[in-house]
Scaffold this active site. Structure first.
Site, PDB file in Angstrom:
ATOM      1  CB  THR A 145      -0.907   0.021   1.253  1.00  0.00           C
ATOM      2  OG1 THR A 145      -1.689  -1.165   1.259  1.00  0.00           O
ATOM      3  CG2 THR A 145      -1.819   1.233   1.238  1.00  0.00           C
ATOM      4  CB  VAL A 224       8.015   5.814   6.029  1.00  0.00           C
ATOM      5  CG1 VAL A 224       8.453   7.273   5.895  1.00  0.00           C
ATOM      6  CG2 VAL A 224       7.937   5.149   4.653  1.00  0.00           C
ATOM      7  CB  ALA A 225       9.540   0.292   6.782  1.00  0.00           C
ATOM      8  NE  ARG A 226       6.377  -1.279  12.948  1.00  0.00           N
ATOM      9  CZ  ARG A 226       5.389  -0.474  12.569  1.00  0.00           C
ATOM     10  NH1 ARG A 226       5.657   0.668  11.975  1.00  0.00           N
ATOM     11  NH2 ARG A 226       4.125  -0.797  12.795  1.00  0.00           N
ATOM     12  CG  ASP A 250       7.543   8.461  10.826  1.00  0.00           C
ATOM     13  OD1 ASP A 250       7.518   9.468  11.563  1.00  0.00           O
ATOM     14  OD2 ASP A 250       6.567   7.696  10.700  1.00  0.00           O
ATOM     15  CD  GLU A 255       9.705   4.091  16.708  1.00  0.00           C
ATOM     16  OE1 GLU A 255       8.508   4.081  17.058  1.00  0.00           O
ATOM     17  OE2 GLU A 255      10.064   3.878  15.544  1.00  0.00           O
ATOM     18  CG  HIS A 274       6.396   5.418  14.533  1.00  0.00           C
ATOM     19  ND1 HIS A 274       6.862   4.186  14.880  1.00  0.00           N
ATOM     20  CD2 HIS A 274       5.450   5.178  13.581  1.00  0.00           C
ATOM     21  CE1 HIS A 274       6.244   3.245  14.179  1.00  0.00           C
ATOM     22  NE2 HIS A 274       5.371   3.834  13.384  1.00  0.00           N
TER      23      HIS A 274
HETATM   24  P1  NAD Z   1       1.585  -3.812   2.961  1.00  0.00           P
HETATM   25  O1  NAD Z   1       1.423  -5.144   3.576  1.00  0.00           O
HETATM   26  O2  NAD Z   1       0.505  -3.282   2.080  1.00  0.00           O
HETATM   27  O3  NAD Z   1       2.950  -3.766   2.106  1.00  0.00           O
HETATM   28  C1  NAD Z   1       4.154  -4.402   2.460  1.00  0.00           C
HETATM   29  C2  NAD Z   1       4.800  -4.902   1.172  1.00  0.00           C
HETATM   30  O4  NAD Z   1       6.130  -5.336   1.433  1.00  0.00           O
HETATM   31  C3  NAD Z   1       4.063  -6.080   0.549  1.00  0.00           C
HETATM   32  O5  NAD Z   1       3.867  -5.837  -0.826  1.00  0.00           O
HETATM   33  C4  NAD Z   1       5.026  -7.248   0.761  1.00  0.00           C
HETATM   34  O6  NAD Z   1       4.918  -8.226  -0.242  1.00  0.00           O
HETATM   35  C5  NAD Z   1       6.353  -6.532   0.693  1.00  0.00           C
HETATM   36  N1  NAD Z   1       7.476  -7.260   1.274  1.00  0.00           N
HETATM   37  C6  NAD Z   1       7.511  -8.006   2.409  1.00  0.00           C
HETATM   38  N2  NAD Z   1       8.741  -8.513   2.597  1.00  0.00           N
HETATM   39  C7  NAD Z   1       9.504  -8.088   1.561  1.00  0.00           C
HETATM   40  C8  NAD Z   1      10.870  -8.282   1.202  1.00  0.00           C
HETATM   41  N3  NAD Z   1      11.684  -9.023   1.952  1.00  0.00           N
HETATM   42  N4  NAD Z   1      11.313  -7.669   0.073  1.00  0.00           N
HETATM   43  C9  NAD Z   1      10.490  -6.920  -0.689  1.00  0.00           C
HETATM   44  N5  NAD Z   1       9.186  -6.720  -0.399  1.00  0.00           N
HETATM   45  C10 NAD Z   1       8.710  -7.293   0.718  1.00  0.00           C
HETATM   46  O7  NAD Z   1       1.837  -2.810   4.160  1.00  0.00           O
HETATM   47  P2  NAD Z   1       1.854  -1.206   4.138  1.00  0.00           P
HETATM   48  O8  NAD Z   1       0.568  -0.679   4.653  1.00  0.00           O
HETATM   49  O9  NAD Z   1       2.374  -0.740   2.826  1.00  0.00           O
HETATM   50  O10 NAD Z   1       2.939  -0.939   5.284  1.00  0.00           O
HETATM   51  C11 NAD Z   1       4.279  -1.404   5.141  1.00  0.00           C
HETATM   52  C12 NAD Z   1       5.001  -1.304   6.460  1.00  0.00           C
HETATM   53  O11 NAD Z   1       5.151   0.077   6.795  1.00  0.00           O
HETATM   54  C13 NAD Z   1       4.222  -1.907   7.631  1.00  0.00           C
HETATM   55  O12 NAD Z   1       4.525  -3.281   7.794  1.00  0.00           O
HETATM   56  C14 NAD Z   1       4.667  -1.086   8.812  1.00  0.00           C
HETATM   57  O13 NAD Z   1       5.737  -1.706   9.477  1.00  0.00           O
HETATM   58  C15 NAD Z   1       5.134   0.233   8.202  1.00  0.00           C
HETATM   59  N6  NAD Z   1       4.217   1.331   8.540  1.00  0.00           N
HETATM   60  C16 NAD Z   1       4.743   2.456   9.100  1.00  0.00           C
HETATM   61  C17 NAD Z   1       3.914   3.523   9.421  1.00  0.00           C
HETATM   62  C18 NAD Z   1       4.467   4.790  10.006  1.00  0.00           C
HETATM   63  O14 NAD Z   1       3.774   5.454  10.754  1.00  0.00           O
HETATM   64  N7  NAD Z   1       5.676   5.175   9.681  1.00  0.00           N
HETATM   65  C19 NAD Z   1       2.531   3.437   9.184  1.00  0.00           C
HETATM   66  C20 NAD Z   1       2.037   2.279   8.593  1.00  0.00           C
HETATM   67  C21 NAD Z   1       2.898   1.248   8.272  1.00  0.00           C
END
Ligand code: NAD
Length: 308
Positions: A145, A224-226, A250, A255, A274
């Site tokens: 997403t 912006v992931a983890r 972020d 944290e 975050h």
């Molecule tokens: P999502 O599940 O829609 O997308 C994650 C994508 O990563 C998927 O397409 C998955 O197939 C892919 N993926 C997983 N492992 C992989 C790898 N080893 N190599 C390549 N691609 C890989 O989730 P999202 O809503 O897009 O969110 C992604 C991440 O962002 C969440 O898991 C969360 O940790 C983080 N997040 C952070 C915030 C923030 O406030 N900064 C907010 C929401 C989510």
């Protein structure tokens, strides 16, 4: 399937106003109630929560209001036969726009101007420091997403967008896809490397010394992931030694970011607390997901965003 009660665990307050969130369920067919720790649950209860608690394993279904559910023990949910859902699918615009904020600032210098504004200083950057993100290459690692939302936005701004993805299904706006085992090829020509993968055993420390060495010396990391997806100590060293240029972060290994973290002092690092998903209507976006799943649960349909 029977569902009598929706409980909202008070930990939701980490990211949304809890009373407004409970009120968002006014129209739902089952009552919603705010709860704290230590409550007893049974199979006819649903729980919406930010944090995991052992007692949730007695409920029928648990909704994690975050997209990243890495703090939940999915094996335990599977073993207990309790459905776990997450809030993936609603963070494209919010987290996406924060990633763009970081990239635009690192290029157009918003962060540096504000630093100097704080000192009432009419600072003029060196001629070769500003650049445009237009025509620059961005590599988006993880095209779910958030990654897709960032790719679309970067494409609209005229960037050259490449991505890292486990499947080779094309993504709108992305000119080239790399398999995760070709990470170095994917990042080596990018001005920005954007991390949008979940934190898993495979993605922990995904960017470390070798990756920073492979990157351009004028490249920046956007996380912006983890936090644990980046080796933070290696990142600090790479920026200090001019092996890469900077970062927009972020998320962090610890944290809130500890007071003694060297990241605070780096001019070309932008830190946000975050809050990538923060928006004044976040509680409504999450409630929409929960309401949809209440409907599905009651009619025996497959739950949306089921992760265990
Ligand atoms: P999502 O599940 O829609 O997308 C994650 C994508 O990563 C998927 O397409 C998955 O197939 C892919 N993926 C997983 N492992 C992989 C790898 N080893 N190599 C390549 N691609 C890989 O989730 P999202 O809503 O897009 O969110 C992604 C991440 O962002 C969440 O898991 C969360 O940790 C983080 N997040 C952070 C915030 C923030 O406030 N900064 C907010 C929401 C989510």
């Amino acid at each position: 399937t029977e569902l009598d009660q929706l409980y909202v665990h008070e930990s939701v307050e980490n990211v949304i106003p809890r009373d407004a969130f409970v009120d968002a369920f006014d129209e739902v067919s089952i009552p919603a109630e705010l709860v704290g720790d230590g409550r007893e649950y049974d199979a006819s209860d649903a729980v919406a929560t930010y944090a995991p608690r052992p007692e949730f394993l007695d409920a029928g279904w648990v909704h994690c209001i975050r997209a990243g559910y890495d703090e939940f023990d999915t094996d335990a949910y599977d073993a207990a036969g309790v459905a776990l859902t997450n809030s993936s699918g609603i963070h494209g615009s919010t987290v996406g726009e924060l990633a763009l904020t970081f990239m635009l600032s690192l290029a157009r210098l918003g962060h540096r101007y504000r630093d100097h504004q704080n000192e009432r200083n009419w600072w003029e950057p060196p001629y070769d420091r500003p650049f445009t993100i237009e025509n620059e290459r961005v590599c988006v690692v993880g095209l779910g997403t958030i990654g897709e939302a960032i790719a679309t936005r970067c494409d609209a701004l005229g960037m050259d967008v490449v991505g890292v993805r486990r499947s080779d299904e094309p993504v709108p706006g992305v000119s080239e896809l790399f398999d995760p085992d070709r990470l170095h090829d994917a990042i080596e020509n990018a001005r920005f490397v954007v991390l949008t993968v979940p934190h898993t055993p495979e993605t922990e420390g995904l960017l470390s010394d070798e990756e920073f060495a492979a990157m351009r010396d004028d490249a920046s990391v956007i996380n912006v992931a983890r936090g644990p997806v980046v080796d933070e100590e290696a990142l600090v060293a790479a920026i200090r030694n001019d092996r890469i240029a900077g970062a927009g972060l972020d998320v962090f290994e610890t944290e809130p970011l500890p007071d003694d973290s060297p990241l605070w002092d780096l001019d070309e690092v932008i830190i946000s607390p975050h809050k990538g998903s923060a928006t004044n209507r976040y509680h409504l976006d999450i409630a929409d997901l929960v309401v949809e799943n209440v409907r599905r649960y009651q009619s025996g349909d497959i739950l949306k965003n089921r992760v265990a």
